[in-house]
Design an enzyme around this catalytic site. Structure first.
Site, PDB file in Angstrom:
ATOM      1  N   LYS A  20       0.875  -1.183   0.000  1.00 15.17           N
ATOM      2  CA  LYS A  20       0.000   0.000   0.000  1.00 15.17           C
ATOM      3  C   LYS A  20       0.903   1.221   0.000  1.00 15.17           C
ATOM      4  O   LYS A  20       1.625   1.482   0.952  1.00 15.17           O
ATOM      5  CB  LYS A  20      -0.885  -0.036   1.251  1.00 15.17           C
ATOM      6  CG  LYS A  20      -1.414   1.299   1.757  1.00 15.17           C
ATOM      7  CD  LYS A  20      -2.367   1.991   0.804  1.00 15.17           C
ATOM      8  CE  LYS A  20      -2.908   3.277   1.424  1.00 15.17           C
ATOM      9  NZ  LYS A  20      -1.917   4.394   1.332  1.00 15.17           N
TER      10      LYS A  20
ATOM     11  N   GLN B  12      -0.833  18.306   7.626  1.00  9.09           N
ATOM     12  CA  GLN B  12       0.369  18.220   8.453  1.00  9.09           C
ATOM     13  C   GLN B  12       0.801  19.625   8.909  1.00  9.09           C
ATOM     14  O   GLN B  12       1.117  19.843  10.073  1.00  9.09           O
ATOM     15  CB  GLN B  12       1.453  17.517   7.619  1.00  9.09           C
ATOM     16  CG  GLN B  12       2.749  17.263   8.308  1.00  9.09           C
ATOM     17  CD  GLN B  12       2.564  16.503   9.614  1.00  9.09           C
ATOM     18  OE1 GLN B  12       1.661  15.686   9.762  1.00  9.09           O
ATOM     19  NE2 GLN B  12       3.407  16.809  10.577  1.00  9.09           N
TER      20      GLN B  12
ATOM     21  N   GLY C 129      -0.504   2.680  13.825  1.00 10.08           N
ATOM     22  CA  GLY C 129       0.206   1.454  14.217  1.00 10.08           C
ATOM     23  C   GLY C 129      -0.536   0.693  15.301  1.00 10.08           C
ATOM     24  O   GLY C 129      -0.610  -0.538  15.278  1.00 10.08           O
TER      25      GLY C 129
ATOM     26  N   GLU D   2       4.893  13.547  19.025  1.00  5.72           N
ATOM     27  CA  GLU D   2       5.670  13.808  17.820  1.00  5.72           C
ATOM     28  C   GLU D   2       4.946  14.842  16.965  1.00  5.72           C
ATOM     29  O   GLU D   2       3.745  14.749  16.763  1.00  5.72           O
ATOM     30  CB  GLU D   2       5.792  12.497  17.033  1.00  5.72           C
ATOM     31  CG  GLU D   2       6.601  12.602  15.770  1.00  5.72           C
ATOM     32  CD  GLU D   2       6.540  11.320  14.948  1.00  5.72           C
ATOM     33  OE1 GLU D   2       5.435  10.806  14.729  1.00  5.72           O
ATOM     34  OE2 GLU D   2       7.598  10.844  14.534  1.00  5.72           O
TER      35      GLU D   2
ATOM     36  N   GLY E 132       4.812   4.087   9.954  1.00  3.38           N
ATOM     37  CA  GLY E 132       3.909   5.230   9.984  1.00  3.38           C
ATOM     38  C   GLY E 132       3.683   5.689  11.405  1.00  3.38           C
ATOM     39  O   GLY E 132       4.516   5.463  12.285  1.00  3.38           O
ATOM     40  N   SER E 133       2.544   6.314  11.623  1.00  8.23           N
ATOM     41  CA  SER E 133       2.279   6.942  12.911  1.00  8.23           C
ATOM     42  C   SER E 133       1.909   5.915  13.974  1.00  8.23           C
ATOM     43  O   SER E 133       1.404   4.837  13.680  1.00  8.23           O
ATOM     44  CB  SER E 133       1.140   7.952  12.751  1.00  8.23           C
ATOM     45  OG  SER E 133      -0.047   7.269  12.400  1.00  8.23           O
TER      46      SER E 133
END
Ligand code: NAD
Ligand code: MN
Length: 488
Positions: free
Chosen positions: A177, A331, A235, A385, A230-231
């Site tokens: 993906k 973002q 996750g 983060e 990823g984040s």
């Protein structure tokens, strides 16, 4: 010449196909905000087709001796080298980073491919002794089956290579993906794999949104391993969903990485590395140094030097620029909001803290490189983060305070210390809770032949790449051979 098609298709069973949905998503340039392509918007129907193709091709791929799989990986790397400029142009266009940086990143992806190509000639098991007479014990590595790979867009060609190459060398077939922010990177990578002769169906690429084109991979009973970069938020969902069906899950997640500057450090050198750690790739690195922990005795001087250096950083998409835009509007907005909240809580923005509004930047997603201090250690902004060009400064009264603060984080991906003192350096690298610990440089991700991963919320304990990635992408089988002396 166009670098990629107007509508970016999937690759399923070795051919380019559009989603059955007939829908597309716009992909915008982070530099200019313009629509540069449309992405075919895959649904679970497309994903299930890709999984079916992967499953159908896997047995045959597993039959190819690992040494020969390795030769094919070398062929792929040769083609990537021939087309390195084209790949880099696509990476640069889709991410807004400079061509030179994109070219280097593509080189990293090729190095990683070479490493795993060579692993085809090793792929060691273990031969050992048995507790019984006339019995012999060994282990061999076998493929898991279908690997579902989901990655972020920050360093897209590297992220893709980091997963696809180890998965393939171990004999798995792949459903990848691609991040919706870097669709053509995934498309061109699959194109090169097929041109190099990878059998149809062994690597399938699906385009689209996470929830529509990613989630069905995680949920499918036919996907044996899910590897995700990823984040932490996504996750966690993948861990829950994949674990419920007892799939193998490998997670490479976020970081809030500390960089300690001791009172005996070479301050100019430290400033240089803080800038690289916090601002390169516009701070969009899981390994970015975002918590800069500075000894009290040099704090004021260091802060002044850092702000001056940051004021000189050049923004833009050109090779001579230090950083480009962030990947998308969402973002950018989330960082600006986090900074506004921190300001209300007493944080002091020393430089930056805003979107660039000057004409050449105004339509892109440019965040000014930002330095903030006077931030409570318990605040959300100290723990979460941000994934952008933001350095947060913390004042500590000495080594112990610095180490405690470095370890006071839900994450634990990378860490760095600047000091000339051997004892401080040695103690720090042993005691800091991070998957990578560095002395006198930056909070950087590791090299292709080394394991990378983190403590706490930075992952679920797995390590990729390095030979450790072979453990992620293969099943280990014990084999026992029994000798009957009566038949000799
Ligand atoms: P993200 O988690 O939003 O998206 C990553 C990928 O997951 C995308 O391809 C997305 O489409 C897909 N996705 C989203 N929702 C999904 C779902 N429900 N099911 C399946 N797939 C889904 O991450 P992002 O914001 O694009 O990237 C930034 C994050 O990635 C940061 O947290 C960064 O630290 C992390 N990262 C980690 C590493 C590492 O090696 N540890 C490397 C690069 C980036
Ligand atoms: Mn996200």
């Amino acid at each position: 010449m166009r670098l990629f098609p107007e509508v970016i298709p999937n690759w399923i069973a070795g051919v380019e196909v559009f989603s059955e949905s007939g829908n597309t998503i716009d992909k915008c340039s982070p530099h200019s905000g313009e629509v540069i392509s449309r992405i075919t918007r895959s649904t679970s129907v497309d994903v299930l087709n890709a999984i079916k193709a992967a499953k159908a091709s896997q047995t045959e791929w597993a039959e190819v001796p690992p040494v020969q799989r390795g030769y094919l990986l070398h062929q792929i790397c040769n083609r990537m080298e021939e087309q390195q400029a084209t790949i880099a142009k696509i990476v640069a266009k889709e991410t807004g980073k400079s061509y030179q940086e994109a070219y280097g990143e593509t080189g990293g992806a090729i190095s990683l491919g070479r490493f795993f190509a060579g692993e085809g000639q090793r792929l060691y098991g273990r031969t050992t002794t048995s507790g019984q007479v006339d019995k012999y014990a060994m282990t061999v590595r076998q493929p898991c089956g279908v690997a579902g790979l989901i990655v972020a867009a920050n360093t897209p060609i590297a992220n893709v290579a980091w997963k696809v190459f180890p998965a393939l060398i171990c004999g798995n077939s792949v459903v990848l993906k691609v991040p919706e922010d870097a669709p053509a990177v995934g498309w061109v990578f699959a194109k090169i794999l097929h041109e190099a002769g990878l059998p149809k169906g062994v690597c399938n690429v699906v385009q689209g949104l996470g929830i529509e084109a990613g989630a069905p991979i995680v949920e499918s009973a036919d996907v044996d391993i899910v590897s995700f970069t990823g984040s932490t938020e996504i996750g966690r969902w993948i861990a829950k969903t994949g674990s419920a069906r007892l799939a193998r899950i490998s997670l490479e997640l976020g970081g809030k990485n500390p960089l300690v500057v001791c009172d005996d450090a070479d301050l100019e050198h430290a400033v240089k590395w803080v800038c690289l750690s916090a601002f390169s790739n516009a701070g969009q690195r899981c390994a970015a140094g975002s918590r800069i922990i500075v000894f009290d005795g040099i704090y004021d001087r260091f802060r002044q030097m850092l702000v001056k250096a940051v004021s000189r950083l050049r923004l833009g998409p050109a090779d001579e620029d230090d950083l480009g835009p962030v990947i998308n509007r969402r973002q950018l907005d989330s960082m600006l909001a986090a900074i506004e909240t921190a300001k209300l809580q007493g944080a002091n923005v020393l430089i930056g803290g805003r979107r660039l509004s000057e004409e050449e930047y105004a339509s892109g997603y440019y965040m000014a490189p930002t330095v903030i201090d006077n931030i409570g250690r318990e605040l959300e902004i100290s723990r979460a983060e941000l994934f952008g060009p933001i350095a947060q400064l913390y004042r500590v009264d000495g080594f112990e305070d610095a180490l405690n603060l470095a370890n006071d984080s839900p994450y634990g991906l990378t860490a760095c210390i600047h000091t000339k003192n051997f004892d401080r350096a040695s103690h720090f690298v042993q005691k800091v809770r991070a998957g990578v610990a560095v002395v006198n440089a930056g909070t950087y991700g590791s090299e292709p032949h080394m394991p990378f991963g983190g403590y706490g919320m930075s992952g679920n304990g797995s390590r990729e790449p390095g030979t450790e990635a072979l453990d992620v992408y293969s099943e280990l089988k014990d084999i026992y051979l029994n000798v009957d002396r009566g038949r000799l």
